[in-house]
Design an enzyme around this catalytic site. Structure first.
Site, mmCIF file in Angstrom:
data_model
loop_
_atom_site.group_PDB
_atom_site.id
_atom_site.type_symbol
_atom_site.label_atom_id
_atom_site.label_comp_id
_atom_site.label_asym_id
_atom_site.label_seq_id
_atom_site.Cartn_x
_atom_site.Cartn_y
_atom_site.Cartn_z
ATOM 1 N N CYS A 68 36.773 -4.797 -40.371
ATOM 2 C CA CYS A 68 36.066 -3.966 -39.449
ATOM 3 C C CYS A 68 34.861 -4.745 -38.706
ATOM 4 C CB CYS A 68 35.439 -2.838 -40.461
ATOM 5 S SG CYS A 68 33.983 -3.642 -41.486
ATOM 6 N N GLU B 158 31.114 -10.337 -46.174
ATOM 7 C CA GLU B 158 30.502 -10.733 -44.849
ATOM 8 C C GLU B 158 29.492 -12.135 -45.247
ATOM 9 O OE1 GLU B 158 28.814 -7.655 -42.861
ATOM 10 O OE2 GLU B 158 27.658 -6.837 -44.522
ATOM 11 N N ARG C 270 24.233 -14.638 -34.474
ATOM 12 C CA ARG C 270 25.163 -13.763 -33.419
ATOM 13 C C ARG C 270 24.429 -12.886 -32.262
ATOM 14 N NH1 ARG C 270 26.504 -8.527 -37.464
ATOM 15 N NH2 ARG C 270 27.121 -7.246 -35.720
ATOM 16 N N HIS D 135 21.341 -3.365 -24.953
ATOM 17 C CA HIS D 135 21.668 -2.059 -24.637
ATOM 18 C C HIS D 135 22.537 -1.701 -23.624
ATOM 19 C CE1 HIS D 135 18.027 -0.703 -27.221
ATOM 20 N NE2 HIS D 135 18.928 -0.775 -27.883
ATOM 21 N N ARG E 135 29.155 3.482 -44.665
ATOM 22 C CA ARG E 135 28.457 2.415 -44.930
ATOM 23 C C ARG E 135 27.062 2.721 -45.256
ATOM 24 N NH1 ARG E 135 28.248 -3.118 -41.512
ATOM 25 N NH2 ARG E 135 26.763 -1.667 -40.181
ATOM 26 N N ASN F 84 32.070 -10.356 -38.100
ATOM 27 C CA ASN F 84 30.690 -10.579 -37.037
ATOM 28 C C ASN F 84 29.856 -11.282 -38.044
ATOM 29 O OD1 ASN F 84 31.928 -8.776 -35.634
ATOM 30 N ND2 ASN F 84 30.687 -7.056 -35.844
ATOM 31 N N ASP F 85 29.471 -10.781 -39.307
ATOM 32 C CA ASP F 85 28.386 -11.593 -40.120
ATOM 33 C C ASP F 85 29.019 -12.637 -40.481
ATOM 34 O OD1 ASP F 85 25.678 -10.449 -39.630
ATOM 35 O OD2 ASP F 85 26.622 -8.590 -40.601
ATOM 36 N N ARG G 147 28.780 3.058 -39.208
ATOM 37 C CA ARG G 147 27.452 2.531 -39.506
ATOM 38 C C ARG G 147 26.210 3.370 -39.429
ATOM 39 N NH1 ARG G 147 30.129 -1.307 -35.379
ATOM 40 N NH2 ARG G 147 29.931 -3.365 -36.399
HETATM 41 C C1 PEP Z 1 30.313 -7.231 -39.188
HETATM 42 O O1 PEP Z 1 29.258 -7.930 -39.813
HETATM 43 O O2 PEP Z 1 31.253 -7.905 -38.981
HETATM 44 C C2 PEP Z 1 30.283 -5.649 -39.434
HETATM 45 C C3 PEP Z 1 31.224 -5.105 -39.254
HETATM 46 O O3 PEP Z 1 28.964 -5.181 -39.425
HETATM 47 P P1 PEP Z 1 27.642 -5.330 -38.509
HETATM 48 O O4 PEP Z 1 28.329 -5.859 -36.982
HETATM 49 O O5 PEP Z 1 27.272 -3.780 -38.195
HETATM 50 O O6 PEP Z 1 26.994 -6.217 -39.139
HETATM 51 MG MG MG Z 2 27.719 -6.976 -40.924
#
Ligand code: PEP
Ligand code: MG
Length: 575
Positions: free
Chosen positions: A506, A435, A469, A194, A337, A458-459, A301
């Site tokens: 994204c 993802e 992650r 956080h 989303r 990210n995923d 989100r």
């Molecule tokens: C991602 O996975 O890249 C993404 C944008 O979604 P989140 O970070 O919310 O999992």
């Molecule tokens: Mg994601």
């Protein structure tokens, strides 16, 4: 003596200033036994500290400064709840009564016990919450020791100060206004803590996970924080200091110049139009979106509306939030989303902790398993489409069956709105996040059924490389430039372009300057990132010529040696 330390940079920039050390209160606690007649008085002292801390939170929440993001309130609410939990508010009192020990000792002992229990959790999100417990206990301890809040830095108008702490809570950051400190440094914490999120939203340089910085640095040491490289230089020599002063002024000048780009279109040198959209968590984030000149929302989100609360938002509450964003963007695209709950974003009170939550009932899987929850959100989303240019994005899709089921849910929800005569955009576009490696590899399945696609790097990286992650221990293996990741990105972007399906990125990679040209070379034309990153990325786009980067991008894709890939990427970025 000059030396340097490495950490995890969570908010970029260069800061130069003198260290102000924040005392780590729990280290100062001593143990003593009280004579029986004084026990009641000690309990009363504990209760008074509890009340004072509670009042501190109430006052912080009602006086939330304007510069503080809306999510602060959620953090403060969480800390207030932790304070009121009997495990923290009643257990130490029982210990004072039964063991006749001093209040500080009882609190310290109970906190250590709680933190040890958190260590046992398999769920990374829950494990990370032990930081919140420690932060609340520290605040209470300071009250007991007669040092409420935190001591401000000695006022020294002539020099900048950098706050060095073992740990800082989001509530601390609100108090330590960015104007008072040039940067923040903490021993603990990861990029997803956080504190990291808050520092980023304050736009103040910050580094976490510095391990022993608090022990190694002395009060008034001169520090240079390089938020680009993740380096902290302690007592630099004259030449290094001079170099960083130059870098700092250049960086500040750049930021000022960048702000002027707000109204400019993000076209490449050869005239190709690039769309730079923003990622948001709450309707309040629109202020930043506009300030930084994003031309749409690429990722809302929506699950953040569901976190940290006892009662989930009903259809009306969700509708009002989605409508506010749709209308607020005045016709610009707004991609919302469907909620991505599960894994590191659990609903409060969700009892079942999966053995491997990132691979479990998360995102669309949870939606399909909880039809009532999903239908409520879909109704709210569809109703909001009437008020702006709204698209619906579905996270974590893995194959045809899930896509078909989702589309069926949307079709029946539309039907129910029709039956009630409620207006919505009949042509609303439905997209899917790419993802999961399976989605990237079987892209045709997605392209055939959906109107647009968005890559969640990210995923995608997490699942391709099997790296959690949220786990600091394996953070060094999380590599966006791994050839497997690059091949998946290239395949998805080029296939989508060939098939004429709009594609964006994204994930965090989209907001990192190092990858802008690489993505452009791969054929990406839509990026979505946190608002503050938009001006920097725009500048990079404005100075890029697509024909000039084409050959080098292909060489990067053909390379398989990590060092070579990095070398070529540097060349691409310095063209
Ligand atoms: C991602 O996975 O890249 C993404 C944008 O979604 P989140 O970070 O919310 O999992
Ligand atoms: Mg994601």
């Amino acid at each position: 003596m000059s030396f340097s330390l490495h950490g995890i940079p969570v908010s970029s920039g260069v800061a130069i200033g003198y260290a102000h050390l924040l005392s780590h209160t729990s280290l100062e606690v001593v143990h003593y036994v009280l004579p029986r007649p004084l026990v009641a008085e000690e309990v009363a002292r504990f209760d008074a500290a509890l009340l004072a801390t509670r009042n501190e939170f109430i006052s912080l929440r009602s006086n939330r400064p304007q510069y503080a993001a809306a999510e602060f309130d959620a953090f403060l609410e969480l800390h207030q709840m932790i304070l009121d939990d009997p495990l923290l508010s009643a257990a130490p009192r029982d210990m004072i009564e039964s063991e006749h020990c001093n209040a500080e000792w009882a609190l310290k002992t109970q906190t250590e016990k709680l933190v040890a229990q958190f260590d046992e959790f398999e769920d990374a999100y829950l494990r990370e919450r032990q930081t919140d417990v420690t932060q609340v206990a520290e605040r209470l301890l300071k009250q007991l020791l007669g040092q409420p809040g935190h001591q401000p830095a000695p006022t020294r108008h002539d020099v900048e100060m950098i706050l060095v702490a073992h740990d800082l809570s989001p509530a601390d950051l609100i108090q330590f206004r960015p104007q008072q400190y040039a940067a923040f440094i903490t021993d603990v914490g990861g990029a997803t803590s956080h504190t990291a999120i808050v520092a980023r939203s304050l736009n103040t340089p910050c580094m976490v996970g510095m391990h022993h910085a608090r022990e190694l640095i002395r009060e008034d040491d001169l520090l240079i924080l390089d938020g680009e490289q993740g380096v902290l230089i302690v007592n630099p020599d004259k030449a290094v200091l001079a170099e960083y002063k130059l870098r700092q002024s250049a960086w500040e000048l750049d930021r000022k110049k960048l702000k002027r780009l707000r109204g400019a279109r993000a076209n490449t040198l050869d005239g190709t139009v690039i769309e730079l959209y923003a990622n948001i968590e709450k309707p309040e984030d629109l202020v930043e979106v506009k300030e930084n000149g994003a031309t749409g929302i690429g990722l809302f989100r929506s699950e953040f509306l569901f976190l940290n609360r006892d009662v989930l938002p009903d259809e009306e509450e969700q509708f009002l939030a989605y409508k506010a964003v749709a209308a607020g963007m005045e016709g610009q695209p707004v991609t919302i989303r469907t909620f991505d709950l599960g894994a590191d974003k659990q609903l409060k009170g969700a009892e079942r902790v999966a053995s491997n939550p990132a691979l479990g009932l998360r995102a669309i899987r949870l939606c399909l398993a909880e039809p009532q929850l999903f239908r409520t959100q879909l109704r709210a989303l569809l109703r909001a489409t009437h008020y702006g240019n709204v698209k619906i994005l579905v996270p974590m899709l893995s194959g045809a069956a899930e896509i078909n089921q989702t589309l069926q849910f949307i079709a029946t929800t539309k039907q129910s709105l029709d039956d009630e005569g409620i207006p919505y955009d009949r042509e609303v576009k439905i997209g899917g996040m790419i993802e999961i490696p399976a989605a990237a590899l079987a892209l045709n399945v997605f392209a055939k059924r959906l109107d647009f696609l968005s890559i969640g790097t990210n995923d995608l990286i997490q699942y391709t490389l099997a790296i959690d992650r949220t786990d600091e221990e394996v953070a060094h293996l999380y590599d966006p430039l791994h050839p497997a990741v690059l091949h998946l990105l290239s395949h998805v972007i080029s296939t989508a372009n060939k098939l004429g399906v709009p594609i964006s990125v994204c994930g965090e990679m989209a907001g990192e300057l190092a990858y802008t040209r690489l993505f452009l070379g791969l054929g990406l034309r839509q990026f979505s990132m946190s608002s503050a990153q938009v001006p920097g990325i725009k500048q990079r786009v404005l100075t890029t010529s697509l024909p000039e980067i084409a050959a080098l991008t292909q060489r990067i894709l053909r390379a398989d040696d990590p060092l070579k890939i990095r070398e070529l990427l540097e060349k691409l970025n310095s063209q």
